[in-house]
Enzyme design. Structure first.
Site, PDB file in Angstrom:
ATOM      1  N   ASP A  10      10.916 -19.582 -31.564  1.00 22.20           N
ATOM      2  CA  ASP A  10      11.311 -18.567 -30.806  1.00 22.20           C
ATOM      3  C   ASP A  10      13.003 -18.451 -30.582  1.00 22.20           C
ATOM      4  O   ASP A  10      13.643 -19.390 -30.741  1.00 22.20           O
ATOM      5  CB  ASP A  10      10.881 -18.991 -29.284  1.00 22.20           C
ATOM      6  CG  ASP A  10       9.359 -19.345 -29.255  1.00 22.20           C
ATOM      7  OD1 ASP A  10       8.621 -19.052 -30.221  1.00 22.20           O
ATOM      8  OD2 ASP A  10       8.908 -19.581 -28.107  1.00 22.20           O
TER       9      ASP A  10
ATOM     10  N   GLU B 107       3.388 -17.131 -22.247  1.00 20.91           N
ATOM     11  CA  GLU B 107       4.736 -17.939 -22.563  1.00 20.91           C
ATOM     12  C   GLU B 107       5.969 -16.870 -22.625  1.00 20.91           C
ATOM     13  O   GLU B 107       5.811 -15.739 -22.507  1.00 20.91           O
ATOM     14  CB  GLU B 107       4.604 -18.544 -24.151  1.00 20.91           C
ATOM     15  CG  GLU B 107       3.447 -19.448 -24.026  1.00 20.91           C
ATOM     16  CD  GLU B 107       3.300 -20.144 -25.532  1.00 20.91           C
ATOM     17  OE1 GLU B 107       3.447 -21.398 -25.579  1.00 20.91           O
ATOM     18  OE2 GLU B 107       3.579 -19.303 -26.601  1.00 20.91           O
TER      19      GLU B 107
END
Length: 515
Positions: A51, A227
């Site tokens: 990420d 998320e």
């Protein structure tokens, strides 16, 4: 961020050590390039990446932090890697910013420039940079929110000695995204209760003490996990809309990881969906398989009109199975995100940042060119051993009988192709099984978008950069991001069409290669 901590926790506990992450020396990507390294996409110097984190713009620099394993090619020892850029394409690697310590990993989060020194961390003339991140304690299994600060423009950070700043004693509480809310002169945190499919909103005056204001969800896609949420405002002409992005660990529109978004209103305390703003009950930002955990840069110029962002170019279904080139994983091409309105409804559109044009090596543009001549152009222009190019062409559905296909082949068989299907009035992307390169049943994919009308011209822009293909159509309304893997010396790029369409003439076509 992690993700899927339950699957890996047992294995990770056996390999976590008390040593801290090694700091890699500052180095430009161009100095460490290899034949496989992309030109337009960010990659780490080495090891595992996922990420994007902590993205902010300050004094002409775009900061990109990212989930990073300093020790290996698979997920583990999560820390924040760090790089900076002045144009979003050429990146300078910096030392690891936040390191795993004492079996506490640094999961995803954000960073802000505290211009008014509300935190009190500032000690000099420069405002402090404050990072807000999820701390995962492998001993307790809990995830909590912590902060760290920098007084040297983000080059080094010190963790707050009273961490965590929010601790719910939960195993799935993560990914804080923070921004300054000027109307109430306070900080807003958007954070995920991933297993509950909820987003919580907290406020703070000093980035240390946080108060829960409201929750959103479950809504939209509720299978899998939620998320990396992101809340931001965009304007279209004189109208303003709030966007809540929620990344899905699984069950996205193309399968596996992806991003859904909601359009609505935010009053400084709660976000509410406004059904009148959007035509579709579910909105996905991407139709490809490999765009995940995208969040926007904070502090960019004119950010109410447009935002800059990028995503991790991978999918949790096979992330640890893609080829390892000394590094594993990369980011998408940086993109400009805007609000658009059509037939009374809003949607998000995204296009590659204009800075890409500064890296063109050579280019050719032709008008009124047939398919055979276009293929000859590809053959003479693109060298398969340095596969970094883009092409733009206009499709006129009224001039096509059956189909038009943009095809990348390896050893004579299709590796990945993008088709306009006239009969079905669809855009279709097909990625074939990648021989031995990706051993996953979820890797082969067929992606489809049904178009509203078949008689409207639209431009297709395709960016191919070593092992990825990003397709942008309809002014950025539809985007397909996909990895593909094939031996570069066997690659062939061409258009294909039905027998009836062999004499199709493109209104225009552009072809560009990159440094």
């Amino acid at each position: 961020m992690k993700k899927h901590i339950r699957m890996w926790a047992a294995a990770m506990l056996t390999v976590l050590t008390s040593c801290t992450a090694q700091q890699s020396s500052s180095k430009l990507i161009s100095e460490i390039s290899t034949p496989a390294r992309p030109v337009l996409h960010f990659t780490p110097e080495k090891n595992w990446i996922n990420d994007p984190n902590g993205m902010f713009f300050y004094q002409g620099e775009y900061h990109l932090f990212y989930q990073y394993n300093p020790y290996g090619e698979k997920w583990g020892h999560m820390s924040w890697g760090h790089a900076v850029s002045k144009d979003l394409i050429s990146w300078e690697h910096l030392p690891v910013a936040l390191e795993e310590e004492d079996k506490v990993m640094i999961f995803s989060g954000s960073a802000v420039v505290d211009y008014q020194n509300t935190s009190g961390f500032g000690t000099g003339n420069e405002p402090p940079i404050v990072a807000i991140y999820t701390a995962y304690d492998a001993k307790s299994g809990f995830q909590s929110q912590s902060i760290a600060y920098s007084n040297d423009k983000g080059r080094t950070f010190k963790k707050y000695n009273q961490n965590p700043v929010i601790d719910l004693k939960k195993a799935d509480f993560r990914d804080p995204k923070v921004f300054w809310y000027q109307a109430d002169k306070k900080w807003i945190m958007t954070v995920s209760l991933s297993q509950e499919k909820k987003v919580q909103f907290y406020s703070s005056k000093d980035l240390k003490k946080w108060d829960l204001m409201s929750e959103f969800g479950p809504a939209g896609v509720t299978a899998g996990i939620w998320e990396c949420p992101d809340l931001f405002q965009l304007d279209y002409n004189n109208e303003s809309v709030w966007v809540l992005g929620v990344n899905l660990g699984t069950h996205s529109i193309a399968g596996g990881s992806g991003l859904q978004y909601f359009l609505g209103d935010f009053d400084g305390k709660a976000f509410k969906v406004n059904p009148s703003l959007t035509k579709e009950p579910l909105n996905f930002i991407e139709y490809g398989k490999d765009f995940y955990a995208a969040v926007v840069w904070e502090g960019t110029p004119d950010q109410t009109k447009e935002r800059k962002w990028l995503g991790w170019m991978n999918n949790w279904e096979y992330a640890d199975k893609v080829p390892y080139y000394g590094w594993r994983g990369s980011m998408s091409v940086p993109r400009t995100l805007r609000l658009q309105k059509q037939d009374g409804y809003f949607y998000l559109k995204q296009e590659p940042v204009k800075e890409i044009d500064n890296y063109k090596k050579k280019s050719v543009e032709k008008n009124a060119i047939g398919i055979q001549d276009a293929n000859a152009l590809f053959s003479g222009f693109i060298k398969s051993d340095s596969l970094s190019f883009s092409t733009s062409f206009v499709i006129s559905p009224s001039e096509i009988h059956d189909f038009l296909k943009f095809n990348i082949k390896g050893k004579g068989s299709s590796v990945i192709n993008f088709t306009y299907d006239k009969a079905a009035n669809e855009l279709v992307l097909v990625r074939a099984k990648s021989s031995k390169n990706v051993d996953s049943k979820q890797y082969p994919t067929i992606q489809r978008v049904k178009l509203d009308k078949s008689d409207r011209e639209f431009e297709v822009r395709i960016i191919v950069d070593k092992y990825s293909m990003e397709v942008f159509t309809h002014d950025g309304k539809y985007v397909f991001t996909n990895l593909f893997f094939a031996p570069s010396n066997d690659i062939n790029v061409s258009f294909e069409a039905s027998k009836k369409d062999q004499k199709l003439v493109f209104k225009s076509i552009g072809l560009y290669t990159y440094l």
